[in-house]
Design a protein around this motif. Sequence first.
Motif, PDB file in Angstrom:
ATOM      1  N   ARG A  19      78.486  25.717  47.386  1.00  0.00           N
ATOM      2  CA  ARG A  19      77.648  24.513  47.376  1.00  0.00           C
ATOM      3  C   ARG A  19      77.060  24.242  48.751  1.00  0.00           C
ATOM      4  O   ARG A  19      75.892  23.872  48.870  1.00  0.00           O
ATOM      5  CB  ARG A  19      78.475  23.309  46.903  1.00  0.00           C
ATOM      6  CG  ARG A  19      77.781  21.995  47.194  1.00  0.00           C
ATOM      7  CD  ARG A  19      78.218  20.865  46.329  1.00  0.00           C
ATOM      8  NE  ARG A  19      77.719  19.601  46.855  1.00  0.00           N
ATOM      9  CZ  ARG A  19      76.452  19.210  46.810  1.00  0.00           C
ATOM     10  NH1 ARG A  19      75.538  19.995  46.274  1.00  0.00           N
ATOM     11  NH2 ARG A  19      76.086  18.047  47.317  1.00  0.00           N
ATOM     12  N   LEU A  20      77.863  24.444  49.807  1.00  0.00           N
ATOM     13  CA  LEU A  20      77.368  24.228  51.161  1.00  0.00           C
ATOM     14  C   LEU A  20      76.227  25.189  51.482  1.00  0.00           C
ATOM     15  O   LEU A  20      75.212  24.789  52.059  1.00  0.00           O
ATOM     16  CB  LEU A  20      78.508  24.410  52.162  1.00  0.00           C
ATOM     17  CG  LEU A  20      78.154  24.204  53.641  1.00  0.00           C
ATOM     18  CD1 LEU A  20      77.657  22.788  53.874  1.00  0.00           C
ATOM     19  CD2 LEU A  20      79.360  24.508  54.529  1.00  0.00           C
ATOM     20  N   ALA A  21      76.388  26.456  51.078  1.00  0.00           N
ATOM     21  CA  ALA A  21      75.341  27.446  51.318  1.00  0.00           C
ATOM     22  C   ALA A  21      74.069  27.090  50.552  1.00  0.00           C
ATOM     23  O   ALA A  21      72.959  27.199  51.089  1.00  0.00           O
ATOM     24  CB  ALA A  21      75.829  28.827  50.909  1.00  0.00           C
ATOM     25  N   GLN A  22      74.223  26.649  49.305  1.00  0.00           N
ATOM     26  CA  GLN A  22      73.064  26.244  48.513  1.00  0.00           C
ATOM     27  C   GLN A  22      72.371  25.041  49.133  1.00  0.00           C
ATOM     28  O   GLN A  22      71.136  24.953  49.153  1.00  0.00           O
ATOM     29  CB  GLN A  22      73.505  25.921  47.083  1.00  0.00           C
ATOM     30  CG  GLN A  22      73.942  27.135  46.281  1.00  0.00           C
ATOM     31  CD  GLN A  22      74.508  26.762  44.923  1.00  0.00           C
ATOM     32  OE1 GLN A  22      74.891  25.618  44.684  1.00  0.00           O
ATOM     33  NE2 GLN A  22      74.581  27.729  44.023  1.00  0.00           N
ATOM     34  N   MET A  23      73.179  24.102  49.656  1.00  0.00           N
ATOM     35  CA  MET A  23      72.620  22.917  50.300  1.00  0.00           C
ATOM     36  C   MET A  23      71.789  23.300  51.512  1.00  0.00           C
ATOM     37  O   MET A  23      70.663  22.814  51.695  1.00  0.00           O
ATOM     38  CB  MET A  23      73.760  21.984  50.723  1.00  0.00           C
ATOM     39  CG  MET A  23      73.303  20.739  51.461  1.00  0.00           C
ATOM     40  SD  MET A  23      74.637  19.976  52.394  1.00  0.00           S
ATOM     41  CE  MET A  23      74.726  21.084  53.814  1.00  0.00           C
ATOM     42  N   LEU A  24      72.341  24.177  52.356  1.00  0.00           N
ATOM     43  CA  LEU A  24      71.637  24.600  53.559  1.00  0.00           C
ATOM     44  C   LEU A  24      70.347  25.343  53.218  1.00  0.00           C
ATOM     45  O   LEU A  24      69.306  25.113  53.843  1.00  0.00           O
ATOM     46  CB  LEU A  24      72.549  25.482  54.414  1.00  0.00           C
ATOM     47  CG  LEU A  24      73.838  24.838  54.927  1.00  0.00           C
ATOM     48  CD1 LEU A  24      74.653  25.830  55.728  1.00  0.00           C
ATOM     49  CD2 LEU A  24      73.531  23.604  55.769  1.00  0.00           C
ATOM     50  N   MET A  25      70.413  26.221  52.232  1.00  0.00           N
ATOM     51  CA  MET A  25      69.224  26.968  51.829  1.00  0.00           C
ATOM     52  C   MET A  25      68.157  26.044  51.250  1.00  0.00           C
ATOM     53  O   MET A  25      66.962  26.208  51.497  1.00  0.00           O
ATOM     54  CB  MET A  25      69.599  28.049  50.807  1.00  0.00           C
ATOM     55  CG  MET A  25      70.318  29.241  51.399  1.00  0.00           C
ATOM     56  SD  MET A  25      69.359  30.040  52.727  1.00  0.00           S
ATOM     57  CE  MET A  25      67.865  30.490  51.844  1.00  0.00           C
TER      58      MET A  25
END
Length: 224
Positions: A19-25
């Motif tokens: 989720r954190l990676a998706q948020m950053l992207m």
Amino acid sequence: MTDDQRHSGRRQDRSRVTRLAQMLMSALTVGAVFGAATSLVNGISHSYADLESRAYTTSGWSIAEIVSVLLDSGWAWAGLAVAVGWLITRAGESHPTALAQGAAAGALALLAATTAYSVVDTIRTAEHFSWYGAEPLVWWITSVIFGAPLGAVGACAKRPGTIGLLARLTVPVGATVQMIVLPPGRNEVVETIGKTIVWTVAAASIGFIVVRFLAERELVRRRR
């Protein structure tokens, strides 16, 4: 601790990382698209401008120029950070986590927007772009300084109560104030059109936000 509990904990950790990676992207993508679009619209508006004509300089305008003026305004860039902070935050997230995620997303969105704007501008004008120059560095630092708190404001927009109301009013009120303090446009006609559009949309947004807030409070009061 049982094996099932360990596996469940690992799955939750992976889910948080994903989720954190998706948020950053998402923040980077939205910011980059906004910055690139702003640069392109600026280029289109300049191609329509006949600045050698006195009549056009004093009273001329085009739709592309109006869109350019709106996109390249401070309130619009601030609104980008607030919107991204709002989009990536889950309603049920704990307050400290939501604020941290919103702040990170807001800063990243403005960093991506300023970078994309500079890159597209460089490609469009065929000029040399210095990644280590003073101007890009200033804008990147500014993106972090302003993007983080604005992203946190966006995260607060999903909260109930007065804090959520104030967070949701930040962009339309900020846009209204900018039209008074620093109106956009190179001539009176462009300035008038820009202010009219922003004030109309801001007034409608403020009215909608306040009416909805009061209706929600009334609904909660009746349920008690």
